[in-house]
Design a protein around this motif. Structure first.
Motif, short mmCIF file in Angstrom:
data_model
loop_
_atom_site.label_atom_id
_atom_site.label_comp_id
_atom_site.label_asym_id
_atom_site.label_seq_id
_atom_site.Cartn_x
_atom_site.Cartn_y
_atom_site.Cartn_z
N VAL A 206 40.76 26.02 16.27
CA VAL A 206 40.87 26.58 17.61
C VAL A 206 40.52 25.50 18.63
N PHE A 207 41.40 25.31 19.61
CA PHE A 207 41.14 24.30 20.63
C PHE A 207 41.10 24.92 22.02
N GLY A 208 40.53 24.19 22.94
CA GLY A 208 40.41 24.64 24.32
C GLY A 208 39.15 24.04 24.92
N PRO A 209 38.91 24.24 26.22
CA PRO A 209 37.71 23.69 26.85
C PRO A 209 36.45 24.12 26.09
N GLY A 210 35.65 23.15 25.73
CA GLY A 210 34.43 23.46 25.00
C GLY A 210 34.59 23.48 23.50
N ASP A 211 35.77 23.12 22.98
CA ASP A 211 35.95 23.16 21.53
C ASP A 211 35.11 22.06 20.86
N SER A 212 34.90 22.22 19.55
CA SER A 212 34.11 21.25 18.80
C SER A 212 35.00 20.35 17.95
N PHE A 213 36.29 20.36 18.23
CA PHE A 213 37.21 19.52 17.46
C PHE A 213 37.68 18.34 18.31
N LEU B 193 45.68 20.27 26.37
CA LEU B 193 44.70 19.21 26.15
C LEU B 193 44.39 18.39 27.41
N PRO B 194 45.39 18.01 28.23
CA PRO B 194 45.05 17.22 29.42
C PRO B 194 44.16 17.95 30.40
N GLU B 195 44.13 19.30 30.33
CA GLU B 195 43.33 20.07 31.28
C GLU B 195 41.83 19.89 31.07
N TYR B 196 41.42 19.50 29.85
CA TYR B 196 39.98 19.36 29.64
C TYR B 196 39.57 18.04 28.98
N LEU C 216 47.26 14.45 14.95
CA LEU C 216 46.44 15.10 15.97
C LEU C 216 45.57 14.08 16.70
N MET C 217 45.02 13.14 15.96
CA MET C 217 44.19 12.11 16.58
C MET C 217 45.03 11.17 17.45
N GLU C 218 46.25 10.89 17.02
CA GLU C 218 47.13 10.05 17.83
C GLU C 218 47.48 10.76 19.13
N LEU C 219 47.72 12.06 19.06
CA LEU C 219 47.98 12.84 20.27
C LEU C 219 46.76 12.82 21.19
N MET C 220 45.59 13.04 20.62
CA MET C 220 44.37 13.04 21.41
C MET C 220 44.16 11.70 22.11
N LEU C 221 44.41 10.59 21.39
CA LEU C 221 44.23 9.27 21.98
C LEU C 221 45.22 9.01 23.11
N ARG C 222 46.44 9.53 22.98
CA ARG C 222 47.41 9.39 24.08
C ARG C 222 46.93 10.16 25.31
N VAL C 223 46.38 11.34 25.09
CA VAL C 223 45.91 12.16 26.20
C VAL C 223 44.75 11.49 26.93
N ILE C 224 43.82 10.90 26.17
CA ILE C 224 42.65 10.28 26.82
C ILE C 224 42.90 8.82 27.18
N GLN C 225 44.12 8.35 26.90
CA GLN C 225 44.55 7.01 27.30
C GLN C 225 43.65 5.90 26.77
N ALA D 256 51.32 25.46 23.52
CA ALA D 256 51.39 24.17 22.85
C ALA D 256 50.20 23.30 23.26
N MET D 257 49.77 22.44 22.36
CA MET D 257 48.63 21.56 22.64
C MET D 257 48.88 20.66 23.84
N GLU D 258 50.10 20.11 23.93
CA GLU D 258 50.41 19.16 25.00
C GLU D 258 50.22 19.76 26.38
#
Length: 332
Positions: A154-161, A299-302, A220-229, A294-296
């Motif tokens: 489960v993802f969203g603001p405050g998630d532990s993932f 994810l950028p919102e938080y 998932l980690m590659e997506l996360m890294l793109r989001v956080i630049q 969708a995650m995309e």
């Protein structure tokens, strides 16, 4: 008078979203938690007195009975990712779920919603998955018309993932099971499914909840890294190495009475050997009439706070472009 729902673990990541939705729908909400003083933030979800955090020890019959008296519906969101003291997987996810369902049935509570997890299986070699499965069996035994929701990560603001990995310092992101597949689901979508179950609009049964995308851990980690630049090296840790590390930290945890805690446990290593996706033919969001996000889009919102320039990354990139830069200066 509006109906009353008791939410066990209602101040947790998933529980608070369920509580907020039900408060907006006019329900009176009893948030059963171990530390009510730490759950005061749920009160503003409704008008004065509508949402109340109350003490409950899920390991004690009388404590559970006290918070269930007068409730029309019960939602159990309680779960643990690792064991601490008396709050073991068995005590919380198996015995605790059984206790809630049994007492709910004794008191005539009309409906029960159990938040479980994909992969719950009484025969699993993972204690986490096994006790989740045992908890489901107990709920069905006592509350035959219960709705059981099994979300993937489960993802969203405050998630532990995503927050955990995005906040890791240094140039390396260590992964165990980089090819294991996940189907992350937005927390608000899980809360929407729970709300349907609470109001009686979801037929009894088990629903596996996954988002629209299935990705490997590495993806998932590659997506996360793109989001956080940011640029990081993703290190695929072999399972044998992860088991060894988990064993060492388990020993250190025992000799230091819990003061030393490792980044991963042996049970989590076992879980990471299995895909965490919706089973073929399982009921899910489609049967509930919910279109998962969708995650995309979320994810950028938080995760923006993990970018090199935080909330100003877009402004900085625009300024760099005006100066003739590549637009990639914000990456590190």
């Amino acid at each position: 008078m509006s109906k009353l729902v008791t939410i066990f673990g209602g101040s947790g990541f998933v529980g608070r979203h369920i509580a907020r939705r039900l408060a907006k729908a006019g329900w009176r909400i009893r948030v059963a938690v171990r530390n009510p003083n730490d759950a005061g933030f749920v009160r503003p979800y409704g008008v004065v007195g509508q949402v109340e955090p109350v003490f409950c020890n899920i390991r004690d019959d009388e404590s559970v009975r006290a918070v269930l008296r007068g409730a029309d519906v019960v939602v159990n969101c309680v779960g643990v990712l690792d064991e601490r003291g008396k709050n073991t997987f068995q005590a919380v996810q198996s015995d605790g779920a059984e206790r809630i369902a049994r007492i709910a049935a004794e008191l005539g509570v009309a409906r029960m919603v159990q938040i479980s997890a994909i992969g719950a299986d009484p025969a699993s070699d993972s204690v986490y998955a096994r006790t989740k499965g045992e908890g489901e069996e107990a709920v069905r035994r006592h509350m035959a018309d219960a709705v059981i929701l099994r979300p993937s990560i489960v993802f969203g603001p405050g998630d532990s993932f995503f927050n955990r990995f995005a906040g890791m310092p240094g140039p390396v992101v260590p992964l165990v099971g980089p090819d294991t597949r996940f189907q992350p689901v937005y927390v608000e979508d899980v809360a929407a499914a729970a709300e349907l179950a609470v109001v009686g609009k979801a037929p009894a049964g088990t629903y596996e909840l996954g988002g629209p995308d299935v990705d490997t851990f590495r993806e998932l980690m590659e997506l996360m890294l793109r989001v956080i630049q940011r640029r990081r090296w993703i290190f695929a840790m072999p399972f044998w190495m992860a088991r060894l590390a988990a064993g060492v930290f388990a020993v250190l945890g025992k000799v230091t009475f819990g003061m030393v805690k490792g980044p991963i446990t042996g049970d989590q290593v076992r879980q990471l050997r299995r895909d965490n996706v919706v089973s073929e033919g399982a009921k899910g969001f489609a049967e509930l009439g919910i279109q998962p996000a969708a995650m995309e889009a979320i994810l950028p919102e938080y995760l923006w706070r993990f970018r090199p320039s935080g909330q100003y990354s877009a402004v900085k990139a625009s300024a760099q472009n005006l100066k003739g830069g590549s637009g990639r200066a914000g990456f590190s």
